[in-house]
Write a protein that holds these residues in place. Structure first.
Motif, short mmCIF file in Angstrom:
data_model
loop_
_atom_site.label_atom_id
_atom_site.label_comp_id
_atom_site.label_asym_id
_atom_site.label_seq_id
_atom_site.Cartn_x
_atom_site.Cartn_y
_atom_site.Cartn_z
N ILE A 174 0.83 -1.21 0.00
CA ILE A 174 0.00 0.00 0.00
C ILE A 174 0.86 1.25 0.00
CG2 ILE A 174 -0.15 0.00 2.51
CD1 ILE A 174 -2.83 1.18 0.01
N THR A 175 2.05 1.19 0.61
CA THR A 175 2.93 2.37 0.64
C THR A 175 3.56 2.65 -0.71
OG1 THR A 175 4.76 0.97 1.37
CG2 THR A 175 3.44 2.05 3.08
N ASP A 176 3.61 1.63 -1.59
CA ASP A 176 4.17 1.83 -2.92
C ASP A 176 3.13 2.15 -3.97
OD1 ASP A 176 6.27 -0.97 -2.18
OD2 ASP A 176 6.75 1.16 -1.96
N SER A 177 1.87 2.09 -3.62
CA SER A 177 0.82 2.14 -4.63
C SER A 177 0.51 3.57 -5.06
CB SER A 177 -0.46 1.50 -4.09
OG SER A 177 -1.00 2.30 -3.05
N ILE A 178 -0.04 3.65 -6.25
CA ILE A 178 -0.50 4.93 -6.77
C ILE A 178 -1.69 5.45 -5.97
CG2 ILE A 178 -1.48 6.05 -8.82
CD1 ILE A 178 0.09 4.14 -10.52
N PHE A 179 -2.44 4.52 -5.39
CA PHE A 179 -3.63 4.90 -4.63
C PHE A 179 -3.28 5.85 -3.50
CE2 PHE A 179 -7.59 4.68 -2.54
CZ PHE A 179 -7.37 4.41 -1.20
N VAL B 62 -13.04 19.16 3.64
CA VAL B 62 -12.67 18.02 4.47
C VAL B 62 -13.50 16.79 4.12
CG1 VAL B 62 -12.56 17.17 6.84
CG2 VAL B 62 -11.88 19.52 6.34
N SER B 63 -14.79 17.00 3.84
CA SER B 63 -15.68 15.87 3.55
C SER B 63 -15.34 15.22 2.22
CB SER B 63 -17.13 16.35 3.54
OG SER B 63 -17.48 16.92 4.79
N LEU B 64 -14.77 15.97 1.28
CA LEU B 64 -14.47 15.41 -0.03
C LEU B 64 -13.37 14.34 0.03
CD1 LEU B 64 -14.54 18.49 -2.42
CD2 LEU B 64 -16.11 16.56 -2.40
N ILE B 65 -12.52 14.40 1.04
CA ILE B 65 -11.39 13.48 1.10
C ILE B 65 -11.86 12.04 1.24
CG2 ILE B 65 -9.33 12.84 2.42
CD1 ILE B 65 -9.04 15.78 3.17
N PHE C 200 -12.55 6.46 -0.94
CA PHE C 200 -13.32 5.24 -1.19
C PHE C 200 -13.50 5.00 -2.67
CE2 PHE C 200 -16.29 1.94 -0.31
CZ PHE C 200 -17.27 2.05 -1.28
N TYR C 201 -13.84 6.05 -3.41
CA TYR C 201 -14.05 5.91 -4.85
C TYR C 201 -12.75 5.53 -5.55
CZ TYR C 201 -15.48 7.02 -9.61
OH TYR C 201 -15.76 6.94 -10.95
N SER C 202 -11.65 6.12 -5.14
CA SER C 202 -10.37 5.81 -5.78
C SER C 202 -9.97 4.36 -5.54
CB SER C 202 -9.28 6.75 -5.25
OG SER C 202 -9.59 8.10 -5.54
N VAL D 29 -10.05 2.56 -8.89
CA VAL D 29 -8.71 2.73 -9.43
C VAL D 29 -7.78 1.63 -8.91
CG1 VAL D 29 -6.70 4.25 -9.60
CG2 VAL D 29 -9.00 5.21 -9.68
N ARG D 30 -7.67 1.52 -7.58
CA ARG D 30 -6.70 0.56 -7.03
C ARG D 30 -7.08 -0.88 -7.37
NH1 ARG D 30 -2.56 -0.61 -4.04
NH2 ARG D 30 -2.63 -2.28 -2.48
N LYS D 31 -8.33 -1.27 -7.15
CA LYS D 31 -8.72 -2.66 -7.42
C LYS D 31 -8.54 -3.02 -8.90
CE LYS D 31 -12.19 -4.62 -5.54
NZ LYS D 31 -13.55 -4.95 -5.08
#
Length: 585
Positions: free
Chosen positions: A8-13, A300-303, A308-310, A314-316
């Motif tokens: 996870i530390t190396d991921s683009i996410f 703040v709420s957009l983060i 979750f959407y990313s 994106v990641r999966k």
């Protein structure tokens, strides 16, 4: 690198989340900065507006009171007043009465000339009489009581300037001549009492309903007038003056903050200050403060939804795609990606599946294309040297030598050397348009010797801005060769070949039009239409004019190439279109 080696530390996410936060941070700080700057600018504008208002109000008050003062000074020099004070003994009762009536009328005129004048009194100390504008008839003249005479005559009240303050009264007094009095006391005095209610009403009008308050006070602290309740504002201002903070535009009074602006009158020895509560002054910013708070909550709420959407979108899909690539890397060409959404990953999945399914076919096609390209290049090189031209040239050179025409033979052989030196250079090299035209001229000179004056050639000048533009080699000479072969070869006399260059700026970007035209007689409409169709549809040949047309389109884009037209000379006209990018175009 295998897919399972990523964490996870190396991921683009994670980088996307951090980048999203860092992208929002400058926007948030910029909004905060603009909000602060807007408040500062608004405060400055409000203070400037208040300062202009207060200066205008003080100027009006100063002008009006100075005008009244001048009328008072003029009244002191009235002839009737001087006569009653200095030579009353020689005046008859009738003359005294008439003089008093004239003075009373003048008092009423002065009183009615300004709303700030409450009453005007003339104290005649030698007569022990006072004349007052607020009374009429005989009652306008009253006797000065002995106990009040000294206070009126000497007026021990201290004052600064021409305004006097005593017992909630504001007066202006001018003493008459004291030359005739033995003790130096004035013979008479003119005293104008100003109307405090009128001044307060003016201050109230100036301050406006619900727009703060105006306070007028003298510099010695004897007198204070306010358009509304004072609420300790003047005392707070005096404390600020004592502390050296008189220039501050904000002041604290009674736990509330006020904006203040001040103007001083050197003539009246008074100051006028306008106070307005800060919450009222900045009421226009309340809605922006609310929107700023909402903006903060939204940022703040957009983060969280972005994270979750990313992850879901994106990641999966990236993890699944990396696994598929790893399998293909291992030689599994049967791998397939499954992605149901019609988005970029869906397109990539479809493309990946198509790529894997067609990989073998694509490899074969690439090999075949490479083979065809090599054959096409070979055929192009072969076509660069026209064997008929070569044979005819050597036969012509042989004839010149046999005729012992050494001059023309020498020139002809030199031109042939330059000609073949140019066409045998690397086919991938480019040449300047000037070099290409020089080569075409050499070819024309060779043909001119061969045709022995049967054909005239006209060459136009290259526009300076196009002389050094780089072009593919051998694009002009084959066109001229085509004119000799198909248009002029059969003409026994008066053949004409014309080469011209023109910069066209009429449509869009400037282009260079290189036109080769002849007066051949063998061109018919069917042949012209066939040539136009070949240019338009890129017919299957790879030599001659079609070859040049394709090379120009590949080098400069679809707007470049050749056009076939009927020449004004009667024969064929081939127009070469080249885009220009030089500053002189």
């Amino acid at each position: 690198m295998k897919a399972n080696r990523f964490s996870i530390t190396d991921s683009i996410f994670l980088r996307m989340i951090i980048l999203f936060i860092l992208s929002l941070l400058p926007v948030y700080l910029l909004v905060l900065f603009f909000f602060g700057q807007g408040r500062k600018v608004l405060s400055t504008e409000i203070v400037s507006s208040m300062q202009a208002e207060v200066s205008y109000y003080m100027g009006q008050l100063e002008t009006e009171l100075d005008r009244v003062r001048r009328l008072e000074v003029d009244l002191v020099n009235d002839e009737d007043l001087i006569s009653l004070s200095g030579s009353r003994e020689v005046m008859t009762d009738y003359e005294q009465t008439m003089a008093l009536n004239r003075l009373h009328r003048r008092l009423n005129i002065i009183r009615g000339s300004s709303p700030y004048v409450d009453s005007i009194s003339i104290h005649l100390f030698r007569m022990s009489r006072s004349l007052n504008s607020s009374r009429s008839g005989i009652g306008s003249i009253s006797e000065i009581e002995p106990w009040n005479r000294d206070s009126l005559m000497y007026n021990p009240v201290q004052y600064d300037g021409f305004l006097r303050y005593a017992s909630d009264r504001i007066t202006m007094r001018v003493d008459g001549s004291s030359d005739l009095a033995m003790d130096g006391s004035p013979l008479y005095a003119v005293e104008i009492q100003l109307s405090i209610p009128s001044i307060k009403a003016a201050l109230a009008r100036f301050s406006g309903n619900g727009r703060g308050s105006l306070v007028l006070f003298d510099h010695q602290g004897y007198f204070i007038l306010s358009s509304g309740p004072d609420s300790g504002l003047v005392e707070a201002t005096k404390r600020a003056d004592t502390a050296g903070k008189s220039s501050d535009v904000s002041i604290n009074s009674g736990g509330s903050r006020f904006l203040q602006v001040r103007t001083d009158s050197k003539l009246l020895k008074m100051s006028l200050i306008k106070y307005i509560p800060e919450f009222q002054a900045f009421s226009a910013l309340r809605i922006y403060s609310i929107w700023y708070a909402i903006f903060t909550v939204v940022v703040v709420s957009l983060i969280f939804p972005f994270a979750f959407y990313s992850y879901a979108n994106v990641r999966k899909p990236f993890i699944e795609m990396m696994g598929s690539f790893a399998r293909m890397e291992g030689g599994d060409l049967g791998v397939r990606m499954e992605h149901t959404h019609r988005d970029e990953f869906g397109y990539l999945s479809w493309g990946f599946n198509q790529m894997v399914a067609s990989l073998g076919t694509l490899i074969d096609q690439v090999a075949e294309q490479r083979n065809l390209a090599q054959k096409a290049e070979l055929k192009q090189l072969q076509s660069q040297i026209n064997p008929h031209f070569l044979y005819n040239s050597y036969f012509f050179l042989h004839r010149l030598i046999k005729q012992e025409d050494t001059k023309n033979a020498s020139a002809f052989s030199r031109m042939m050397g330059k000609y073949f030196e140019y066409i045998t250079r690397n086919a991938h090299d480019e040449a300047s348009l000037t070099k290409e035209v020089e080569h075409a001229r050499i070819y024309v000179d060779i043909q001119a010797l061969r045709f022995e004056g049967r054909i005239a050639v006209e060459f136009g000048e290259i526009p300076p801005c196009a002389a050094e533009m780089m072009v593919p080699p051998l694009i002009l000479q084959p066109i001229i060769e085509n004119s000799f072969k198909h248009g002029l070869e059969d003409r026994l006399t008066e053949g004409l070949l014309k080469v011209s260059f023109l910069v066209d700026r009429n449509e869009g970007d400037p282009v260079l039009l290189a036109k080769v035209e002849d007066n051949g007689e063998s061109l018919d409409d069917a042949a012209l239409d066939l040539l136009r169709t070949s240019f338009r549809e890129s017919d299957s040949g790879i030599t001659g004019l079609i070859n040049i047309h394709r090379r120009l389109a590949l080098r400069f884009g679809p707007s470049a190439g050749l056009r076939a037209e009927r020449s004004d000379l009667g024969g064929l006209s081939i127009v070469m279109v080249l885009p220009l990018h030089c500053s002189g175009a």
